[in-house]
Design a protein around this motif. Structure first.
Motif, mmCIF file in Angstrom:
data_model
loop_
_atom_site.group_PDB
_atom_site.id
_atom_site.type_symbol
_atom_site.label_atom_id
_atom_site.label_comp_id
_atom_site.label_asym_id
_atom_site.label_seq_id
_atom_site.Cartn_x
_atom_site.Cartn_y
_atom_site.Cartn_z
ATOM 1 N N GLY A 22 40.158 70.122 72.164
ATOM 2 C CA GLY A 22 39.288 69.498 71.151
ATOM 3 C C GLY A 22 39.367 70.237 69.823
ATOM 4 O O GLY A 22 39.526 69.624 68.761
ATOM 5 N N THR A 286 34.980 68.308 75.147
ATOM 6 C CA THR A 286 35.700 67.709 74.017
ATOM 7 C C THR A 286 34.788 67.643 72.796
ATOM 8 O O THR A 286 35.185 68.000 71.674
ATOM 9 N N ARG A 287 33.542 67.214 73.016
ATOM 10 C CA ARG A 287 32.586 67.133 71.894
ATOM 11 C C ARG A 287 32.340 68.532 71.315
ATOM 12 O O ARG A 287 32.287 68.714 70.097
ATOM 13 N N TYR A 288 32.178 69.520 72.196
ATOM 14 C CA TYR A 288 31.961 70.901 71.737
ATOM 15 C C TYR A 288 33.158 71.402 70.927
ATOM 16 O O TYR A 288 33.003 72.021 69.871
ATOM 17 N N LYS A 291 33.368 69.634 67.545
ATOM 18 C CA LYS A 291 32.280 70.097 66.663
ATOM 19 C C LYS A 291 32.558 71.516 66.161
ATOM 20 O O LYS A 291 32.313 71.829 64.987
ATOM 21 N N ASP A 311 22.743 64.659 70.986
ATOM 22 C CA ASP A 311 23.584 65.078 69.859
ATOM 23 C C ASP A 311 24.211 66.450 70.066
ATOM 24 O O ASP A 311 23.582 67.337 70.633
ATOM 25 N N VAL A 312 25.427 66.596 69.555
ATOM 26 C CA VAL A 312 26.048 67.926 69.508
ATOM 27 C C VAL A 312 25.943 68.407 68.067
ATOM 28 O O VAL A 312 26.436 67.763 67.139
#
Ligand code: F6P
Length: 354
Positions: A22, A286-288, A291, A311-312
Protein backbone atom coordinates in the motif's frame (compact mmCIF):
# COMPACT_ATOMS: atom_id res chain seq x y z
CA UNK A 1 13.66 12.95 -5.74
CA UNK A 2 11.69 12.49 -2.50
CA UNK A 3 12.11 9.15 -0.78
CA UNK A 4 9.97 7.04 1.58
CA UNK A 5 11.76 4.39 3.62
CA UNK A 6 9.94 1.58 5.43
CA UNK A 7 10.83 -0.88 8.15
CA UNK A 8 8.91 -3.61 9.99
CA UNK A 9 9.80 -4.21 13.66
CA UNK A 10 8.76 -6.58 16.45
CA UNK A 11 6.83 -9.83 16.10
CA UNK A 12 5.55 -10.44 12.58
CA UNK A 13 1.87 -10.20 11.86
CA UNK A 14 -0.43 -11.06 8.92
CA UNK A 15 -0.92 -7.96 6.76
CA UNK A 16 2.62 -6.54 6.95
CA UNK A 17 3.20 -7.17 3.24
CA UNK A 18 -0.16 -5.61 2.37
CA UNK A 19 0.91 -2.43 4.24
CA UNK A 20 4.27 -2.42 2.41
CA UNK A 21 2.47 -2.78 -0.93
CA UNK A 22 0.00 0.00 0.00
CA UNK A 23 2.77 2.45 0.95
CA UNK A 24 4.76 1.58 -2.18
CA UNK A 25 1.97 1.83 -4.73
CA UNK A 26 0.73 5.17 -3.37
CA UNK A 27 4.22 6.68 -3.09
CA UNK A 28 5.32 5.51 -6.57
CA UNK A 29 2.16 7.05 -8.05
CA UNK A 30 3.33 10.43 -6.67
CA UNK A 31 6.78 9.96 -8.20
CA UNK A 32 8.48 9.21 -4.85
CA UNK A 33 11.27 6.69 -4.52
CA UNK A 34 10.72 3.81 -2.07
CA UNK A 35 13.28 1.81 -0.08
CA UNK A 36 13.01 -0.83 2.62
CA UNK A 37 15.35 -1.33 5.57
CA UNK A 38 15.97 -4.96 6.53
CA UNK A 39 15.06 -6.41 9.94
CA UNK A 40 13.60 -3.41 11.72
CA UNK A 41 15.82 -0.84 13.46
CA UNK A 42 18.80 -3.19 13.04
CA UNK A 43 18.72 -2.45 9.29
CA UNK A 44 18.80 1.31 9.78
CA UNK A 45 21.69 1.02 12.27
CA UNK A 46 23.61 -1.08 9.71
CA UNK A 47 22.44 1.02 6.77
CA UNK A 48 21.05 -2.15 5.19
CA UNK A 49 18.37 -1.17 2.70
CA UNK A 50 17.18 -2.05 -0.78
CA UNK A 51 15.07 -0.26 -3.40
CA UNK A 52 11.43 -1.27 -3.72
CA UNK A 53 9.67 -0.90 -7.05
CA UNK A 54 6.31 -2.00 -8.33
CA UNK A 55 7.60 -5.43 -9.36
CA UNK A 56 8.97 -6.05 -5.84
CA UNK A 57 5.50 -5.64 -4.27
CA UNK A 58 3.65 -7.63 -6.93
CA UNK A 59 2.07 -10.80 -5.57
CA UNK A 60 2.72 -10.06 -1.87
CA UNK A 61 -0.72 -8.80 -0.81
CA UNK A 62 -1.87 -12.17 0.50
CA UNK A 63 1.44 -13.33 1.95
CA UNK A 64 2.13 -13.59 5.70
CA UNK A 65 5.50 -12.56 7.16
CA UNK A 66 7.30 -9.50 5.81
CA UNK A 67 9.51 -9.07 2.74
CA UNK A 68 11.58 -6.63 4.84
CA UNK A 69 12.34 -9.07 7.66
CA UNK A 70 11.91 -8.05 11.30
CA UNK A 71 13.72 -8.00 14.63
CA UNK A 72 13.24 -6.80 18.20
CA UNK A 73 16.08 -4.26 18.15
CA UNK A 74 15.90 -1.55 20.79
CA UNK A 75 18.39 1.18 19.81
CA UNK A 76 20.51 2.88 22.47
CA UNK A 77 20.64 6.69 22.56
CA UNK A 78 23.88 6.62 20.55
CA UNK A 79 22.25 4.32 17.99
CA UNK A 80 19.33 6.75 17.70
CA UNK A 81 21.83 9.39 16.58
CA UNK A 82 23.27 6.91 14.11
CA UNK A 83 19.76 6.12 12.82
CA UNK A 84 19.04 9.84 12.30
CA UNK A 85 22.37 10.30 10.48
CA UNK A 86 21.97 7.19 8.33
CA UNK A 87 18.46 8.20 7.24
CA UNK A 88 19.72 11.67 6.32
CA UNK A 89 22.72 10.29 4.44
CA UNK A 90 20.43 7.88 2.54
CA UNK A 91 18.29 10.85 1.45
CA UNK A 92 15.18 9.57 3.22
CA UNK A 93 12.42 12.21 3.32
CA UNK A 94 10.05 10.25 5.61
CA UNK A 95 10.41 6.94 7.45
CA UNK A 96 7.31 4.74 7.76
CA UNK A 97 7.76 2.54 10.85
CA UNK A 98 5.38 -0.45 10.80
CA UNK A 99 5.32 -2.06 14.23
CA UNK A 100 3.82 -2.56 17.65
CA UNK A 101 4.25 -0.61 20.86
CA UNK A 102 8.03 -1.20 20.97
CA UNK A 103 8.73 -0.10 17.37
CA UNK A 104 6.38 2.86 17.70
CA UNK A 105 8.05 3.92 20.96
CA UNK A 106 11.37 4.07 19.09
CA UNK A 107 9.65 5.91 16.21
CA UNK A 108 8.51 8.57 18.65
CA UNK A 109 12.04 8.86 20.09
CA UNK A 110 13.57 9.47 16.68
CA UNK A 111 10.76 11.85 15.75
CA UNK A 112 11.80 13.91 18.80
CA UNK A 113 15.29 14.07 17.24
CA UNK A 114 13.84 15.73 14.18
CA UNK A 115 13.40 12.67 11.94
CA UNK A 116 10.12 12.80 9.97
CA UNK A 117 8.24 9.59 10.87
CA UNK A 118 4.83 8.04 10.27
CA UNK A 119 3.83 4.99 12.36
CA UNK A 120 1.55 2.11 11.35
CA UNK A 121 0.02 0.11 14.26
CA UNK A 122 0.78 -3.60 13.94
CA UNK A 123 0.08 -6.43 16.36
CA UNK A 124 -2.15 -9.46 16.50
CA UNK A 125 -2.71 -8.52 20.18
CA UNK A 126 -4.79 -5.44 19.15
CA UNK A 127 -3.58 -3.52 22.21
CA UNK A 128 -2.09 -0.31 20.77
CA UNK A 129 -3.52 2.98 22.03
CA UNK A 130 -4.84 5.51 19.52
CA UNK A 131 -6.53 3.16 17.06
CA UNK A 132 -9.73 1.12 17.19
CA UNK A 133 -7.95 -1.87 15.65
CA UNK A 134 -4.52 -3.06 14.62
CA UNK A 135 -4.02 -5.12 11.47
CA UNK A 136 -3.35 -8.83 12.01
CA UNK A 137 -5.84 -9.08 14.85
CA UNK A 138 -8.72 -10.26 12.68
CA UNK A 139 -6.59 -13.04 11.19
CA UNK A 140 -5.45 -14.22 14.64
CA UNK A 141 -9.06 -14.21 15.89
CA UNK A 142 -10.17 -16.33 12.94
CA UNK A 143 -7.37 -18.85 13.50
CA UNK A 144 -8.15 -19.10 17.23
CA UNK A 145 -11.89 -19.38 16.55
CA UNK A 146 -11.35 -22.25 14.13
CA UNK A 147 -9.18 -23.96 16.76
CA UNK A 148 -11.91 -23.57 19.41
CA UNK A 149 -14.49 -24.99 16.96
CA UNK A 150 -12.27 -28.02 16.38
CA UNK A 151 -11.57 -28.50 20.10
CA UNK A 152 -15.31 -28.69 20.80
CA UNK A 153 -15.77 -31.99 18.97
CA UNK A 154 -12.80 -33.75 20.52
CA UNK A 155 -13.60 -32.38 24.01
CA UNK A 156 -17.18 -33.64 23.72
CA UNK A 157 -16.17 -37.03 22.33
CA UNK A 158 -13.86 -37.65 25.30
CA UNK A 159 -15.85 -35.79 28.00
CA UNK A 160 -12.84 -33.61 28.73
CA UNK A 161 -11.98 -30.07 29.70
CA UNK A 162 -9.84 -28.47 26.98
CA UNK A 163 -7.80 -25.46 27.98
CA UNK A 164 -6.58 -23.49 24.95
CA UNK A 165 -3.78 -20.92 25.31
CA UNK A 166 -4.17 -17.93 23.04
CA UNK A 167 -1.69 -15.09 22.43
CA UNK A 168 -2.14 -11.79 24.28
CA UNK A 169 0.61 -10.53 26.49
CA UNK A 170 -0.99 -7.60 28.29
CA UNK A 171 -4.45 -7.54 26.77
CA UNK A 172 -6.76 -10.45 26.03
CA UNK A 173 -8.43 -9.22 22.84
CA UNK A 174 -7.78 -12.38 20.79
CA UNK A 175 -8.98 -14.69 23.59
CA UNK A 176 -12.04 -12.50 24.15
CA UNK A 177 -13.11 -12.33 20.49
CA UNK A 178 -12.33 -15.96 19.63
CA UNK A 179 -13.86 -17.07 22.94
CA UNK A 180 -17.10 -15.26 22.10
CA UNK A 181 -17.05 -16.33 18.43
CA UNK A 182 -16.15 -19.95 19.25
CA UNK A 183 -18.54 -20.26 22.19
CA UNK A 184 -15.88 -20.99 24.84
CA UNK A 185 -17.37 -21.83 28.25
CA UNK A 186 -14.82 -19.81 30.21
CA UNK A 187 -12.66 -16.94 28.89
CA UNK A 188 -9.67 -15.80 30.96
CA UNK A 189 -7.86 -12.53 30.24
CA UNK A 190 -4.80 -10.72 31.63
CA UNK A 191 -7.04 -7.78 32.55
CA UNK A 192 -9.28 -9.80 34.91
CA UNK A 193 -7.54 -12.24 37.30
CA UNK A 194 -9.82 -15.03 38.61
CA UNK A 195 -9.59 -17.66 41.34
CA UNK A 196 -9.24 -21.35 40.52
CA UNK A 197 -12.42 -21.95 42.53
CA UNK A 198 -14.48 -19.61 40.36
CA UNK A 199 -13.20 -21.30 37.16
CA UNK A 200 -13.91 -24.81 38.49
CA UNK A 201 -17.33 -23.77 39.72
CA UNK A 202 -18.37 -22.89 36.14
CA UNK A 203 -17.10 -26.24 34.85
CA UNK A 204 -18.84 -28.21 37.65
CA UNK A 205 -22.08 -26.32 37.04
CA UNK A 206 -21.93 -27.27 33.37
CA UNK A 207 -21.42 -30.87 34.36
CA UNK A 208 -24.39 -30.71 36.73
CA UNK A 209 -26.43 -29.36 33.80
CA UNK A 210 -25.54 -32.42 31.71
CA UNK A 211 -22.64 -30.91 29.69
CA UNK A 212 -19.85 -33.45 29.75
CA UNK A 213 -17.14 -31.16 28.38
CA UNK A 214 -15.87 -27.59 28.71
CA UNK A 215 -13.66 -25.28 26.67
CA UNK A 216 -11.52 -22.77 28.55
CA UNK A 217 -9.98 -20.02 26.38
CA UNK A 218 -7.07 -18.44 28.25
CA UNK A 219 -4.85 -15.56 27.14
CA UNK A 220 -1.15 -16.28 27.74
CA UNK A 221 -0.88 -13.27 30.08
CA UNK A 222 -3.73 -14.41 32.39
CA UNK A 223 -2.96 -14.53 36.12
CA UNK A 224 -4.76 -16.50 38.82
CA UNK A 225 -5.75 -14.09 41.57
CA UNK A 226 -2.74 -13.26 43.75
CA UNK A 227 -0.29 -14.90 41.30
CA UNK A 228 2.02 -13.72 38.52
CA UNK A 229 1.96 -14.67 34.83
CA UNK A 230 3.27 -18.14 33.89
CA UNK A 231 6.64 -17.73 32.16
CA UNK A 232 8.61 -19.86 29.73
CA UNK A 233 11.69 -17.95 30.79
CA UNK A 234 12.18 -14.85 32.91
CA UNK A 235 15.01 -13.68 30.63
CA UNK A 236 14.02 -10.25 29.32
CA UNK A 237 14.16 -9.35 25.63
CA UNK A 238 15.60 -6.07 24.29
CA UNK A 239 12.40 -4.22 25.24
CA UNK A 240 12.16 -5.74 28.74
CA UNK A 241 9.49 -8.36 27.95
CA UNK A 242 9.47 -11.78 29.62
CA UNK A 243 8.59 -14.79 27.43
CA UNK A 244 5.14 -15.98 28.48
CA UNK A 245 3.88 -19.53 28.05
CA UNK A 246 2.50 -22.47 30.00
CA UNK A 247 -0.62 -21.00 31.58
CA UNK A 248 -2.90 -23.54 29.81
CA UNK A 249 -0.81 -26.48 31.00
CA UNK A 250 -0.80 -25.16 34.56
CA UNK A 251 -4.56 -24.51 34.60
CA UNK A 252 -5.24 -27.89 32.99
CA UNK A 253 -3.49 -29.71 35.87
CA UNK A 254 -5.16 -27.57 38.53
CA UNK A 255 -8.63 -28.00 36.98
CA UNK A 256 -8.21 -31.79 36.64
CA UNK A 257 -7.05 -32.07 40.28
CA UNK A 258 -9.87 -29.92 41.60
CA UNK A 259 -12.81 -31.17 39.49
CA UNK A 260 -11.70 -34.75 38.83
CA UNK A 261 -12.56 -34.22 35.13
CA UNK A 262 -9.93 -35.40 32.64
CA UNK A 263 -8.34 -32.33 31.05
CA UNK A 264 -5.97 -31.45 28.21
CA UNK A 265 -4.16 -28.27 27.20
CA UNK A 266 -3.36 -26.85 23.75
CA UNK A 267 -1.07 -23.91 22.90
CA UNK A 268 -1.93 -22.15 19.62
CA UNK A 269 1.32 -20.14 19.69
CA UNK A 270 2.76 -18.76 16.49
CA UNK A 271 0.15 -20.41 14.24
CA UNK A 272 -1.87 -17.30 15.17
CA UNK A 273 0.75 -15.06 13.54
CA UNK A 274 1.68 -17.08 10.48
CA UNK A 275 0.14 -17.46 7.06
CA UNK A 276 -2.23 -15.52 4.91
CA UNK A 277 -4.20 -12.53 6.28
CA UNK A 278 -8.00 -12.49 6.18
CA UNK A 279 -9.74 -10.30 3.58
CA UNK A 280 -10.56 -7.83 6.39
CA UNK A 281 -6.89 -7.55 7.38
CA UNK A 282 -5.79 -7.18 3.75
CA UNK A 283 -8.17 -4.25 3.33
CA UNK A 284 -7.26 -2.63 6.67
CA UNK A 285 -3.53 -3.05 5.96
CA UNK A 286 -3.95 -1.61 2.46
CA UNK A 287 -5.84 1.39 3.87
CA UNK A 288 -3.14 1.89 6.53
CA UNK A 289 -0.34 1.67 3.94
CA UNK A 290 -1.97 4.12 1.53
CA UNK A 291 -2.77 6.55 4.37
CA UNK A 292 0.80 6.35 5.69
CA UNK A 293 2.13 7.29 2.23
CA UNK A 294 -0.39 10.13 1.94
CA UNK A 295 0.60 11.55 5.33
CA UNK A 296 4.27 11.33 4.35
CA UNK A 297 3.70 12.96 0.95
CA UNK A 298 1.71 15.83 2.47
CA UNK A 299 4.39 16.41 5.13
CA UNK A 300 2.16 15.34 8.05
CA UNK A 301 4.72 13.50 10.14
CA UNK A 302 4.91 12.54 13.80
CA UNK A 303 1.61 10.74 13.16
CA UNK A 304 0.18 7.29 13.72
CA UNK A 305 -2.18 5.89 11.11
CA UNK A 306 -5.36 5.03 12.96
CA UNK A 307 -8.79 3.45 12.44
CA UNK A 308 -11.47 5.61 14.05
CA UNK A 309 -14.94 4.22 13.43
CA UNK A 310 -15.07 3.71 9.66
CA UNK A 311 -12.29 6.17 8.87
CA UNK A 312 -8.53 5.81 8.60
CA UNK A 313 -6.91 9.02 9.80
CA UNK A 314 -3.58 10.27 11.13
CA UNK A 315 -3.35 10.98 14.89
CA UNK A 316 -0.45 12.61 16.75
CA UNK A 317 2.06 10.07 18.01
CA UNK A 318 3.41 12.07 20.97
CA UNK A 319 0.24 12.20 23.15
CA UNK A 320 0.03 8.39 22.89
CA UNK A 321 3.38 7.98 24.64
CA UNK A 322 3.14 7.32 28.41
CA UNK A 323 5.60 6.79 31.25
CA UNK A 324 6.16 3.23 32.51
CA UNK A 325 8.78 1.52 34.67
CA UNK A 326 11.44 -0.34 32.67
CA UNK A 327 11.52 -3.95 33.95
CA UNK A 328 15.20 -4.22 33.05
CA UNK A 329 16.51 -1.09 34.78
CA UNK A 330 13.69 -0.34 37.25
CA UNK A 331 13.76 3.25 35.96
CA UNK A 332 10.92 5.22 34.34
CA UNK A 333 10.85 5.26 30.55
CA UNK A 334 8.50 6.61 27.89
CA UNK A 335 6.64 4.14 25.68
CA UNK A 336 3.62 3.73 23.46
CA UNK A 337 0.34 3.43 25.41
CA UNK A 338 -1.69 0.23 25.49
CA UNK A 339 -5.40 -0.50 25.10
CA UNK A 340 -7.09 -3.06 27.35
CA UNK A 341 -10.37 -4.98 27.19
CA UNK A 342 -13.06 -3.05 29.09
CA UNK A 343 -15.15 -4.54 31.90
CA UNK A 344 -18.28 -4.03 29.73
CA UNK A 345 -16.89 -6.23 26.97
CA UNK A 346 -15.71 -8.88 29.42
CA UNK A 347 -19.17 -8.88 31.02
CA UNK A 348 -20.58 -9.68 27.57
CA UNK A 349 -18.36 -12.77 27.34
CA UNK A 350 -19.42 -13.76 30.86
CA UNK A 351 -23.10 -13.98 29.81
CA UNK A 352 -22.09 -17.20 28.01
CA UNK A 353 -19.92 -18.72 30.75
CA UNK A 354 -21.05 -22.14 31.90
O1 F6P B 1 3.01 -9.09 20.59
C1 F6P B 1 2.59 -10.10 19.77
C2 F6P B 1 2.96 -11.45 20.33
O2 F6P B 1 2.51 -12.39 19.40
C3 F6P B 1 2.44 -11.72 21.74
O3 F6P B 1 1.10 -12.11 21.76
C4 F6P B 1 3.39 -12.79 22.20
O4 F6P B 1 3.51 -12.83 23.60
C5 F6P B 1 4.68 -12.36 21.60
O5 F6P B 1 4.36 -11.61 20.45
C6 F6P B 1 5.59 -13.52 21.28
O6 F6P B 1 6.59 -13.11 20.46
P1 F6P B 1 7.92 -13.89 20.06
O7 F6P B 1 7.69 -15.35 20.30
O8 F6P B 1 8.12 -13.55 18.64
O9 F6P B 1 9.00 -13.34 20.92
Amino acid sequence: MKKIAMLTGGGDCPGLNAVIRGVTRRALAEGWEVVGFRNGWAGVIKNDSFPIDRARVAGILHLGGTILGTSRTNPTDEQLDLIANNLKAAGVTVLVAIGGDDTLSVASRIHKRGVPVVGVPKTIDNDIAGTDQTFGFDTAVNIATEAIDRLHTTAEAHSRVLVVEIMGRQAGWIALYSGIAGGADVVLLPEFPQTLDSICEIIKKRQANGKNFSIVAVAEGFKLEGEKEVLQTDKLDAFGHVRLGGVAERLCKLIEDKTGIESRSVVLGHTQRGGTPTAYDRVLSTRYGVKAAELAISGQTGKLVSLRGQDVIGVDLDPLITQVIDKKTGKPKMRMGNRSVSKELYDLAKVFFG
